[in-house]
Design a protein around this motif. Structure first.
Motif, PDB file in Angstrom:
ATOM      1  N   GLU A 265       0.831  -1.211   0.000  1.00 15.54           N
ATOM      2  CA  GLU A 265       0.000   0.000   0.000  1.00 15.54           C
ATOM      3  C   GLU A 265       0.862   1.255   0.000  1.00 15.54           C
ATOM      4  OE1 GLU A 265      -3.188   2.178  -0.607  1.00 15.54           O
ATOM      5  OE2 GLU A 265      -3.181  -0.015  -0.617  1.00 15.54           O
TER       6      GLU A 265
ATOM      7  N   HIS B 132       2.007   1.777  -3.524  1.00  8.90           N
ATOM      8  CA  HIS B 132       0.891   2.264  -4.342  1.00  8.90           C
ATOM      9  C   HIS B 132       0.700   3.760  -4.101  1.00  8.90           C
ATOM     10  CE1 HIS B 132      -3.631   1.882  -5.515  1.00  8.90           C
ATOM     11  NE2 HIS B 132      -2.911   2.410  -6.472  1.00  8.90           N
TER      12      HIS B 132
ATOM     13  N   ASP C 193      -6.319  11.826  -2.080  1.00  9.59           N
ATOM     14  CA  ASP C 193      -6.289  10.740  -1.095  1.00  9.59           C
ATOM     15  C   ASP C 193      -7.036  11.151   0.172  1.00  9.59           C
ATOM     16  OD1 ASP C 193      -4.739   9.364  -2.889  1.00  9.59           O
ATOM     17  OD2 ASP C 193      -3.085   8.996  -1.514  1.00  9.59           O
TER      18      ASP C 193
ATOM     19  N   ALA D 293     -10.624   2.528  -0.078  1.00  7.28           N
ATOM     20  CA  ALA D 293      -9.943   2.856  -1.345  1.00  7.28           C
ATOM     21  C   ALA D 293     -10.542   4.105  -1.980  1.00  7.28           C
ATOM     22  CB  ALA D 293      -9.973   1.677  -2.299  1.00  7.28           C
TER      23      ALA D 293
ATOM     24  N   CYS E 120      -6.420   1.792  -8.382  1.00  6.65           N
ATOM     25  CA  CYS E 120      -6.811   0.593  -7.663  1.00  6.65           C
ATOM     26  C   CYS E 120      -5.682  -0.436  -7.768  1.00  6.65           C
ATOM     27  CB  CYS E 120      -8.091   0.030  -8.264  1.00  6.65           C
ATOM     28  SG  CYS E 120      -9.145  -0.744  -7.059  1.00  6.65           S
ATOM     29  N   ARG E 121      -5.514  -1.210  -6.713  1.00  2.00           N
ATOM     30  CA  ARG E 121      -4.500  -2.275  -6.673  1.00  2.00           C
ATOM     31  C   ARG E 121      -5.241  -3.595  -6.564  1.00  2.00           C
ATOM     32  NH1 ARG E 121      -1.669  -4.542  -2.267  1.00  2.00           N
ATOM     33  NH2 ARG E 121      -2.673  -3.045  -0.892  1.00  2.00           N
TER      34      ARG E 121
ATOM     35  N   TYR F 185     -13.147  -1.420  -7.486  1.00  4.75           N
ATOM     36  CA  TYR F 185     -13.506  -2.813  -7.343  1.00  4.75           C
ATOM     37  C   TYR F 185     -14.945  -3.006  -7.788  1.00  4.75           C
ATOM     38  CZ  TYR F 185      -9.277  -3.054  -4.607  1.00  4.75           C
ATOM     39  OH  TYR F 185      -7.976  -2.982  -4.207  1.00  4.75           O
TER      40      TYR F 185
END
Length: 107
Positions: free
Chosen positions: A14, A17, A30, A40, A45-46, A100
Motif C-alpha cells: 500500500e 501504491h 487521497d 480505497a 486501484c490495486r 472494485y
C-alpha cells in the motif's frame, strides 16, 4: 510473528501504491483518514490475484513469465503461490474510474 509479517507485506504494498500515486501527481485526492483509505477512496486501484476482483491465481504464471521474479529471489509454486511466503504482487491501475466491481460508478 507470522501475522505481523503478513500485515507488513500488505502495508508495504500500500505504501508503494501511494508513492506511485504521488509521483504521478494524483495523490491530492487521497483521504485524510484510515476509514477512507480502507475504502480505497483514492484514484487508482490495486488488484491482487486470488481475490474476488481477480480470482484466477493461474494468471500469476503469466505475470511471472513477463517479470522474472526469480531475479529477486521470489519463485512461483505449482499452486501459483509466491515464495518466500510474505511476497506479494498486484496489478495497479490509476485510471480515475478504476475501482472494485465498478458498475456504473466508483465503488
Amino acid at each position: 510473528l507470522h501475522g505481523l509479517s503478513v500485515q507488513l507485506a500488505e502495508a508495504l504494498a500500500e505504501y508503494w501504491h501511494a508513492r506511485v500515486r504521488s509521483e504521478l501527481g494524483i495523490r491530492g485526492g487521497d483521504p485524510a483518514g484510515l476509514a477512507g483509505a480502507l475504502r480505497a477512496e483514492y484514484q487508482g486501484c490495486r488488484y491482487s490475484l486470488g481475490y474476488p476482483a481477480c480470482p484466477e491465481l493461474a494468471d500469476r504464471a503469466k505475470i511471472a513469465a513477463l517479470l522474472g521474479p526469480e531475479r529477486i529471489g521470489v519463485r512461483l509454486s505449482e499452486e501459483f503461490q509466491l515464495h518466500p511466503e510474505q511476497s506479494t504482487d498486484a496489478l495497479v491501475t490509476h485510471h480515475p474510474e478504476a475501482g472494485y466491481f465498478n458498475a456504473g460508478g466508483r465503488s
